[in-house]
Design an enzyme around this catalytic site. Sequence first.
Site, PDB file in Angstrom:
ATOM      1  N   HIS A  98       3.524   6.735  -6.873  1.00 33.08           N
ATOM      2  CA  HIS A  98       2.821   7.952  -7.296  1.00 33.08           C
ATOM      3  C   HIS A  98       3.769   9.151  -7.187  1.00 33.08           C
ATOM      4  O   HIS A  98       3.756  10.056  -8.024  1.00 33.08           O
ATOM      5  CB  HIS A  98       1.591   8.155  -6.387  1.00 33.08           C
ATOM      6  CG  HIS A  98       0.492   8.945  -7.012  1.00 33.08           C
ATOM      7  ND1 HIS A  98      -0.693   9.217  -6.354  1.00 33.08           N
ATOM      8  CD2 HIS A  98       0.368   9.546  -8.215  1.00 33.08           C
ATOM      9  CE1 HIS A  98      -1.470   9.934  -7.143  1.00 33.08           C
ATOM     10  NE2 HIS A  98      -0.853  10.150  -8.271  1.00 33.08           N
ATOM     11  N   HIS A 156       0.834  -1.207   0.000  1.00 36.30           N
ATOM     12  CA  HIS A 156       0.000   0.000   0.000  1.00 36.30           C
ATOM     13  C   HIS A 156       0.873   1.263   0.000  1.00 36.30           C
ATOM     14  O   HIS A 156       0.730   2.140  -0.854  1.00 36.30           O
ATOM     15  CB  HIS A 156      -0.915  -0.019   1.233  1.00 36.30           C
ATOM     16  CG  HIS A 156      -1.810   1.175   1.358  1.00 36.30           C
ATOM     17  ND1 HIS A 156      -3.144   1.132   1.023  1.00 36.30           N
ATOM     18  CD2 HIS A 156      -1.574   2.445   1.776  1.00 36.30           C
ATOM     19  CE1 HIS A 156      -3.682   2.333   1.225  1.00 36.30           C
ATOM     20  NE2 HIS A 156      -2.751   3.150   1.683  1.00 36.30           N
ATOM     21  N   GLU A 157       1.782   1.329   0.968  1.00 35.32           N
ATOM     22  CA  GLU A 157       2.629   2.525   1.068  1.00 35.32           C
ATOM     23  C   GLU A 157       3.549   2.646  -0.150  1.00 35.32           C
ATOM     24  O   GLU A 157       3.844   3.745  -0.609  1.00 35.32           O
ATOM     25  CB  GLU A 157       3.453   2.509   2.367  1.00 35.32           C
ATOM     26  CG  GLU A 157       2.613   2.553   3.642  1.00 35.32           C
ATOM     27  CD  GLU A 157       1.578   3.671   3.665  1.00 35.32           C
ATOM     28  OE1 GLU A 157       1.813   4.733   3.045  1.00 35.32           O
ATOM     29  OE2 GLU A 157       0.516   3.492   4.289  1.00 35.32           O
ATOM     30  N   HIS A 209       1.760   4.433  -2.883  1.00 35.85           N
ATOM     31  CA  HIS A 209       1.873   5.894  -2.720  1.00 35.85           C
ATOM     32  C   HIS A 209       3.245   6.368  -3.206  1.00 35.85           C
ATOM     33  O   HIS A 209       3.371   7.401  -3.868  1.00 35.85           O
ATOM     34  CB  HIS A 209       1.736   6.274  -1.240  1.00 35.85           C
ATOM     35  CG  HIS A 209       0.332   6.301  -0.721  1.00 35.85           C
ATOM     36  ND1 HIS A 209      -0.690   6.969  -1.356  1.00 35.85           N
ATOM     37  CD2 HIS A 209      -0.210   5.763   0.409  1.00 35.85           C
ATOM     38  CE1 HIS A 209      -1.805   6.832  -0.644  1.00 35.85           C
ATOM     39  NE2 HIS A 209      -1.549   6.109   0.416  1.00 35.85           N
TER      40      HIS A 209
END
Length: 673
Positions: A471, A464-465, A468
């Site tokens: 991105h 998940h991290e 990010h």
Amino acid sequence: MKNPLLNSFDAAPFSEVKSSHFLPAIKNGINIAKKEVDAIVSNTEKPSFSNTIEALDYSGELLDRVTSVFFNLNSAETNEEIQKIAQEASPLLSEFSNDIALNLDLFKKIEVVYQQKDILQLTPEQSRLLEKRYKSFSRNGANLPDQKKEKLREIDKELSTISLKFGENILAETNKFEMLLTNESDLAGLPEGAKEAAKAMAEAKGKDGWLVTLDYPSYIPFITYADNRELRKKLALAFGAKGFHNDELDNQEIVLKIVKFRHERAQLLGYSSHAEYVLEERMAETPDTVFSFLNEILDKAKPAAKREFSQLESFAKDLDGIDQLQKWDGAYYSEKLKQKLFDLDDEKLKPYFKLENVIDGVFTIASKLFGLQFEEINTIDKYHEEVKTYNVTDLEGNFIALFYADFHPRPGKRNGAWMTSYKSQMRKNNENIRPHVSIVCNFTKPTPSKPSLLTFNEVTTLFHEFGHALHGMLANTTYPGLSGTSVYWDFVELPSQVMENWCYEKEALEIFAKHYETGEVIPMELVQKIKESATFMEGMTTLRQLSFGLLDMSWHAGDPSAIKNVKEHEKKIFAETSLYPNVSENCMSTAFSHIFQGGYSSGYYSYKWAEVLDADAFEYFKENGIFNTEIAGKFKEHVLSKGGTENPMTLYKRFRGQDPKPEALLKRAGLIK
């Protein structure tokens, strides 16, 4: 002695920086940024996109760099001195940001450019920046009369200080609680790794026995596996009562002040509520949309959650004669039931998820999808020896980003996991300046006999991290104000949540899920069980998440002045979604850092909102192969690299070729067939 933060630096010069450097550097950064803004205002040329909008977006670079280093340390490696500086620096920064936002002469120049937007022949990115800048002024009081501007300044100053205090109280509460166990029988049920970690923690503090704390890697195994119900209760009550003790670390008054000030601020700016103000700049657009979105999913999730809860109650009664299931029983009996139904528990999985292997796995997947390469380096400064640093390049060897990763809990680190940035990507003077990105987590530490072995939940958190981080790393825009994760908050969770999907796929797991001792790839029956159990208790999980979204909106979508008691308000809101009996000693809001310290106020719903997008997006991969480079290329081009340069729904549809459909999420969650 020279202040290293005031010299030009590329990678953050952690080893040279002393706490005493921060305040002078922040003040200096503010002064330089003010001069840059003054130069824009006093420019006698006619306001244009480049001399006003562009110049403003590129201003304050030194201040951004210094504050990113400082506030990241305040989250990941803080101490009393840094917290004290934060209390002093925050009002200064709030005052500075208001000096800009309320500068009428600057706003008039922006307005001149804005009124010509239709004839300026701007690129989509330039149009977006102009729109964003204009709105940031009109939405933050540039048109207010002086008296109201002054009031706005007071509110913002107060908010910046008390939200910091909120977070400091939670960190202090987390560090303060210790449960020292000296009788080994009290650890019955705990996996060996968790017992060993508790032993090591006690030894590190010079104590005999086993130490359990409120840090997630200590709290979660105990609440999930410990057979001693009274000790689970003691731990759960401490965890749920953070900021709710009517002492010097109490957050009740702070919560009431924060929501009151936010509401007052929104009204001052002409909005009926803080939520209306916030959501104007979100995909959801209005509080009504958020409520109907949450309630639509609630209608589907609640019947499933009730069925699951009743199944859990029967199971606990049959197993241990438990008449009334309490909050400290949920994780324990869910785990037991999961083991019974799927013959699967985290202890069977953990040997296959050695941290280093999972890191290699996420890197390999990023390489297959997006053509990235990661090389661990030891040539740049770190703020702690545990931090890992990587050079990120593309397949041609071009530099893409610096990547920092910080995986284990420490006393100076707040709980949870997050991604952050030390340097934004932008194009300036014909150069594509590449970003420096970091992820911070709190994973199980290695012990004397075992490496760091992750629970499956920790594996999905890392992915998940890392989503990010992608991105941030793959950002490829012109302006820093639109780069990387500078997107609408209900879009920012799409890259992170979509990455979690690879954790459930056989082809992906075979890359990194290898037994830490034998090197054996995770057996396929375990992979099958992971997939089958993915929807286990999903109704209850969804209901819990929706309850947090509804609580957030209850604080921010109306006038909070009638709320006098935090706990009573919360109880009333949770009535619609709670399954367990209320625990009078506990309060969620007083430790709800996402909305009272982070940026999620009126935005907690966005986790669910982004799940609709991520389930729909991953469906596209599954239809064409989870390592399909053409689709990965479209995701990189239209989502990961574009930041906030266009409306997120426009970007999403360009990637997907259609509107997102909630069916994919409901189907994945097992809430519809």
